[in-house]
Design a protein around this motif. Structure first.
Motif, PDB file in Angstrom:
ATOM      1  N   TRP A  67       0.621  -1.086   0.318  1.00 42.44           N
ATOM      2  CA  TRP A  67       0.180  -0.095  -0.051  1.00 42.44           C
ATOM      3  C   TRP A  67       0.920   1.123   0.147  1.00 42.44           C
ATOM      4  O   TRP A  67       1.076   1.925  -1.233  1.00 42.44           O
ATOM      5  N   ILE A  68       1.954   0.894   0.811  1.00 39.21           N
ATOM      6  CA  ILE A  68       2.428   2.906   1.247  1.00 39.21           C
ATOM      7  C   ILE A  68       3.969   2.137   1.709  1.00 39.21           C
ATOM      8  O   ILE A  68       4.421   1.795   2.538  1.00 39.21           O
ATOM      9  N   LYS A  69       4.636   1.912   0.064  1.00 38.61           N
ATOM     10  CA  LYS A  69       6.078   1.406   0.762  1.00 38.61           C
ATOM     11  C   LYS A  69       6.054   1.998   1.746  1.00 38.61           C
ATOM     12  O   LYS A  69       7.737   0.990   2.470  1.00 38.61           O
ATOM     13  N   ALA A  70       7.053   2.780   1.485  1.00 39.02           N
ATOM     14  CA  ALA A  70       8.438   3.900   2.619  1.00 39.02           C
ATOM     15  C   ALA A  70       7.717   3.611   3.837  1.00 39.02           C
ATOM     16  O   ALA A  70       8.374   3.179   4.588  1.00 39.02           O
ATOM     17  N   PHE A  71       6.081   3.258   4.262  1.00 44.90           N
ATOM     18  CA  PHE A  71       6.157   3.021   5.591  1.00 44.90           C
ATOM     19  C   PHE A  71       5.471   1.624   5.791  1.00 44.90           C
ATOM     20  O   PHE A  71       5.740   1.562   7.090  1.00 44.90           O
ATOM     21  N   GLY A  72       5.601   1.054   4.824  1.00 52.52           N
ATOM     22  CA  GLY A  72       5.542  -0.995   4.780  1.00 52.52           C
ATOM     23  C   GLY A  72       4.465  -1.265   4.901  1.00 52.52           C
ATOM     24  O   GLY A  72       4.708  -2.166   5.126  1.00 52.52           O
ATOM     25  N   ALA A  73       3.261  -0.460   4.926  1.00 54.93           N
ATOM     26  CA  ALA A  73       1.972  -0.577   5.637  1.00 54.93           C
ATOM     27  C   ALA A  73       1.465  -1.458   3.793  1.00 54.93           C
ATOM     28  O   ALA A  73       1.888  -0.978   2.668  1.00 54.93           O
ATOM     29  N   HIS A  74       0.569  -1.840   3.798  1.00 58.13           N
ATOM     30  CA  HIS A  74       0.062  -3.335   2.840  1.00 58.13           C
ATOM     31  C   HIS A  74      -0.917  -3.396   3.631  1.00 58.13           C
ATOM     32  O   HIS A  74      -1.637  -3.108   4.400  1.00 58.13           O
ATOM     33  N   TYR A  75      -1.692  -2.914   1.780  1.00 54.37           N
ATOM     34  CA  TYR A  75      -3.367  -3.254   2.041  1.00 54.37           C
ATOM     35  C   TYR A  75      -3.643  -5.165   2.608  1.00 54.37           C
ATOM     36  O   TYR A  75      -3.267  -6.145   1.580  1.00 54.37           O
ATOM     37  N   ALA A  76      -3.698  -5.692   4.067  1.00 58.80           N
ATOM     38  CA  ALA A  76      -3.008  -7.428   3.832  1.00 58.80           C
ATOM     39  C   ALA A  76      -4.461  -7.680   4.350  1.00 58.80           C
ATOM     40  O   ALA A  76      -4.959  -7.002   5.695  1.00 58.80           O
ATOM     41  N   LEU A  77      -5.695  -8.656   4.906  1.00 62.40           N
ATOM     42  CA  LEU A  77      -6.275  -8.977   5.381  1.00 62.40           C
ATOM     43  C   LEU A  77      -6.440 -10.474   5.595  1.00 62.40           C
ATOM     44  O   LEU A  77      -5.490 -11.102   4.734  1.00 62.40           O
ATOM     45  N   GLY A  78      -6.974 -11.392   6.422  1.00 62.05           N
ATOM     46  CA  GLY A  78      -6.444 -12.721   6.470  1.00 62.05           C
ATOM     47  C   GLY A  78      -7.913 -12.619   7.798  1.00 62.05           C
ATOM     48  O   GLY A  78      -8.121 -11.807   8.403  1.00 62.05           O
ATOM     49  N   LEU A  79      -7.659 -14.281   7.705  1.00 65.32           N
ATOM     50  CA  LEU A  79      -8.834 -14.713   8.904  1.00 65.32           C
ATOM     51  C   LEU A  79      -8.617 -15.865   9.711  1.00 65.32           C
ATOM     52  O   LEU A  79      -8.330 -16.271   9.128  1.00 65.32           O
ATOM     53  N   ASP A  80      -8.566 -15.466  11.188  1.00 65.07           N
ATOM     54  CA  ASP A  80      -8.144 -17.154  11.660  1.00 65.07           C
ATOM     55  C   ASP A  80      -9.305 -17.266  12.505  1.00 65.07           C
ATOM     56  O   ASP A  80     -10.675 -16.441  12.129  1.00 65.07           O
ATOM     57  N   GLY A  81      -9.515 -17.852  13.970  1.00 63.10           N
ATOM     58  CA  GLY A  81     -11.042 -18.195  13.764  1.00 63.10           C
ATOM     59  C   GLY A  81     -11.203 -17.424  14.743  1.00 63.10           C
ATOM     60  O   GLY A  81     -12.509 -17.504  14.540  1.00 63.10           O
ATOM     61  N   VAL A  82     -10.351 -15.938  15.425  1.00 63.01           N
ATOM     62  CA  VAL A  82     -11.646 -15.084  16.698  1.00 63.01           C
ATOM     63  C   VAL A  82     -12.189 -14.535  15.259  1.00 63.01           C
ATOM     64  O   VAL A  82     -12.844 -13.741  15.484  1.00 63.01           O
ATOM     65  N   GLY A  83     -11.421 -14.251  14.228  1.00 62.76           N
ATOM     66  CA  GLY A  83     -11.669 -12.974  13.215  1.00 62.76           C
ATOM     67  C   GLY A  83     -12.946 -13.617  12.403  1.00 62.76           C
ATOM     68  O   GLY A  83     -13.957 -12.607  12.497  1.00 62.76           O
ATOM     69  N   ILE A  84     -13.213 -14.679  12.291  1.00 59.61           N
ATOM     70  CA  ILE A  84     -14.222 -15.039  10.990  1.00 59.61           C
ATOM     71  C   ILE A  84     -14.823 -14.718  12.542  1.00 59.61           C
ATOM     72  O   ILE A  84     -16.478 -14.388  11.630  1.00 59.61           O
ATOM     73  N   VAL A  85     -15.397 -15.393  13.246  1.00 64.15           N
ATOM     74  CA  VAL A  85     -16.537 -15.180  13.759  1.00 64.15           C
ATOM     75  C   VAL A  85     -17.059 -13.987  14.466  1.00 64.15           C
ATOM     76  O   VAL A  85     -18.330 -14.012  14.395  1.00 64.15           O
ATOM     77  N   LEU A  86     -16.607 -13.412  14.837  1.00 65.58           N
ATOM     78  CA  LEU A  86     -17.122 -11.717  14.482  1.00 65.58           C
ATOM     79  C   LEU A  86     -17.603 -10.681  13.387  1.00 65.58           C
ATOM     80  O   LEU A  86     -18.243 -10.204  13.515  1.00 65.58           O
ATOM     81  N   VAL A  87     -16.815 -11.217  12.896  1.00 63.54           N
ATOM     82  CA  VAL A  87     -17.258 -10.995  10.848  1.00 63.54           C
ATOM     83  C   VAL A  87     -18.391 -11.401  10.454  1.00 63.54           C
ATOM     84  O   VAL A  87     -19.637 -11.140  10.151  1.00 63.54           O
ATOM     85  N   VAL A  88     -18.915 -12.579  10.683  1.00 63.50           N
ATOM     86  CA  VAL A  88     -19.646 -13.622  10.443  1.00 63.50           C
ATOM     87  C   VAL A  88     -20.752 -12.801  11.924  1.00 63.50           C
ATOM     88  O   VAL A  88     -22.085 -12.167  11.241  1.00 63.50           O
ATOM     89  N   LEU A  89     -20.323 -12.244  12.748  1.00 58.73           N
ATOM     90  CA  LEU A  89     -21.084 -11.733  14.152  1.00 58.73           C
ATOM     91  C   LEU A  89     -21.933 -10.213  13.354  1.00 58.73           C
ATOM     92  O   LEU A  89     -23.104 -10.267  13.530  1.00 58.73           O
ATOM     93  N   THR A  90     -20.875  -9.437  12.948  1.00 60.21           N
ATOM     94  CA  THR A  90     -20.914  -8.113  12.428  1.00 60.21           C
ATOM     95  C   THR A  90     -21.963  -8.179  10.450  1.00 60.21           C
ATOM     96  O   THR A  90     -23.084  -8.107  10.408  1.00 60.21           O
ATOM     97  N   ALA A  91     -21.935  -9.351  10.219  1.00 62.97           N
ATOM     98  CA  ALA A  91     -22.526  -9.457   9.003  1.00 62.97           C
ATOM     99  C   ALA A  91     -24.009  -9.894   9.201  1.00 62.97           C
ATOM    100  O   ALA A  91     -25.080  -9.694   8.417  1.00 62.97           O
ATOM    101  N   LEU A  92     -24.494 -10.714  10.215  1.00 67.06           N
ATOM    102  CA  LEU A  92     -25.372 -11.770  10.688  1.00 67.06           C
ATOM    103  C   LEU A  92     -26.406 -10.063  11.545  1.00 67.06           C
ATOM    104  O   LEU A  92     -27.363 -10.390  11.029  1.00 67.06           O
TER     105      LEU A  92
END
Length: 507
Positions: A67-92
């Motif tokens: 995303w911003i190479k000078a900062f080392g920032a990335h547009y990085a997404l991914g799901l582990d077991g904690v994240g996916i539970v909360l994503v489902v809760l949000t969508a629900l």
């Protein structure tokens, strides 16, 4: 699976918000239908993602673009077991809130369609927060969630909505500024070890001095403690929940506040394991205070929505306690508690909202005998209340039990005292129900209407899920376990997350 599923999940509510705003102002019903349609499509896609989730891996559906190479920032997404539970809760919860709030924005400062568009915007940002695997991206999305929530409270709330919205914003910005200082500190630390990077996978390998790790931990923890909310950083929540519409309160407490406890797991434990151990005694005491203080103050409330807000402060105390007990059972219970609390609190806020909209008052003293004129409403309110106090057989029970059991295994005194929170929960729920629903029918209650089909439709999925996961929570726990075990190993705790029995009787 680098095919952009998470990006698509983010884009759907964003496009839905734009489409909702594009509908002519005179066609409000169409705007609502467009918003609901996009929310339901997002939910369907999220369910597909959850079904295809690889439970044996640390993360799934990974996307990574510089995303911003000078900062080392990335547009990085991914799901582990904690994240996916909360994503489902949000969508629900999002379509449920849209259905329940169909007529709640008529008295707002802005058009009704903007209310629905802001909700979709909040959904997009919340999903992004739970999926972000880059610290800089997380921070940007974390702060951006304040914008739709500020307008939802300030534009469509009660008489004191401006005060409540500004208070919410100021508290959140203060926490965000301290987090920003730690985010900058992470950049400095990572740059010393080569090219700077904000990716979690890179930062977790960086060696820090003891003092540096502790200072950076405090910046993140303070921001998450405000968001959670923990005592003494909690005072914004009762005002915001009392002035917001019931649907907005559901999004605030059921989704947005979960970012605080989610951040404690992903960033405090993930990036600063030694500092997390160092802070554990103080955090556990603060969590215990939150459990007891929230419950005791809830008992004395005279406003329905403020009472529910204080119960959430108590519940979040349990969640934080399970996280910093630093046991697999406690952390599994906390993650499950976040999901179950979202269901039970959503049901309680929405039914309370139905009641308040009919009577035109949130004062408990203005009610009495409701069960005689609106039995379905009263019965649903009782069910939601029993769920909130973690009645065995309903979904919050197993998560609260796991938190207390996991805490007891290492911090017996804290766990034993925390049990008082369960006793107080029975008091504030049953006393509220008695005052609102039982006894003689008070003046102004005689013509109170029972729930209509639209309101039943909004509540029904919550009732089904609360009962279903109360009887059989294993599917959710199986998703959570690999992420919990990975986190505990990183922190230095190698005990395995427990197997959840199949039936309530076996528990």
């Amino acid at each position: 699976m680098n095919i952009g599923w998470l990006t698509l999940t983010l884009l759907l509510p964003f496009v839905g918000a734009l489409a909702t705003m594009a509908v002519p102002k005179s066609r409000t019903t169409l705007a609502k239908q467009v918003a609901l349609g996009f929310a339901l499509i997002t939910l369907a896609l999220t369910i597909v993602i959850a079904i295809g989730y690889h439970r044996n891996g640390p993360a799934d559906y990974a996307e990574d673009v510089t995303w911003i190479k000078a900062f080392g920032a990335h547009y990085a997404l991914g799901l582990d077991g904690v994240g996916i539970v909360l994503v489902v809760l949000t969508a629900l919860l999002t379509p449920i809130v849209l259905i329940a709030s169909w007529n709640d924005a008529k008295t707002g400062r802005w058009s009704e369609k903007s209310f629905f568009a802001w909700i979709l915007g909040l959904e997009m940002l919340s999903i992004g927060v739970f999926a972000a695997t880059d610290v800089f991206l997380f921070y940007v999305l974390f702060e951006a969630t304040l914008i739709p929530m500020y307008f939802l409270i300030g534009g469509f709330g009660g008489a004191q909505r401006s005060y409540a919205a500004v208070k919410f914003l100021l508290y959140s910005l203060l926490g965000g500024l301290l987090m920003l200082a730690s985010v900058v500190g992470l950049y400095v630390v990572s740059a010393k070890h080569g090219d700077p990077s904000y990716l979690l996978t890179d930062l977790m390998k960086v060696d820090m001095s003891q003092n540096t790790e502790r200072w950076l931990f405090l910046g993140f923890f303070f921001a998450f403690a405000v968001k959670a909310p923990m005592v003494p950083f909690h005072t914004w929540l009762p005002d915001a929940a009392a002035e917001a519409t019931p649907g907005t309160s559901v999004l605030l407490v059921g989704i947005l506040d979960k970012i605080g406890t989610f951040g404690m797991i992903r960033f405090c434990l993930g990036l600063f394991p030694e500092a997390s151990k160092w802070a554990t005694p103080v955090v556990l005491v603060l969590a215990l205070i939150s459990v007891l203080y929230g419950a005791l103050v809830a008992i004395g409330q005279t406003d329905i929505k403020r009472l529910i807000a204080y119960t959430s402060i108590s519940h979040f105390g349990f969640i934080v306690m399970g996280i910093f007990a630093l046991t697999s059972q406690g952390l599994t219970g906390s993650t499950l508690y976040m999901f179950n609390h979202g269901l039970s609190t959503a049901a309680l806020f929405l039914v309370a909202g139905y009641l308040i909209s009919r009577r035109g008052s949130a004062r408990i003293a203005d009610y009495g005998g409701v069960e005689k004129v609106a039995p379905v409403l009263a019965g649903t309110f009782l069910f939601a209340g029993l769920s909130s106090l973690a009645l065995p057989g309903l979904s919050p029970f197993i998560s609260e039990f796991m938190v207390l059991a996991g805490t007891f295994s290492k911090h017996k005194v804290i766990a034993v005292i925390a049990v008082l929170g369960i006793v107080f929960a029975a008091l504030y729920i049953l006393i509220m129900y008695q005052r609102l629903m039982t006894g003689p029918v008070r003046d102004g209650i005689e013509k109170l209407k029972d729930l209509n089909p639209r309101e039943v439709l909004a509540i029904a999925p919550l009732v089904v899920l609360i009962i279903g996961f109360g009887i059989y929570p294993k599917p959710v726990v199986d998703i959570i376990k690999p992420a919990v075990e990975s986190t505990m190993q990183h922190v230095g705790v190698t005990d395995k997350a427990p197997q959840v029995p199949v039936t309530e009787g076996q528990k």
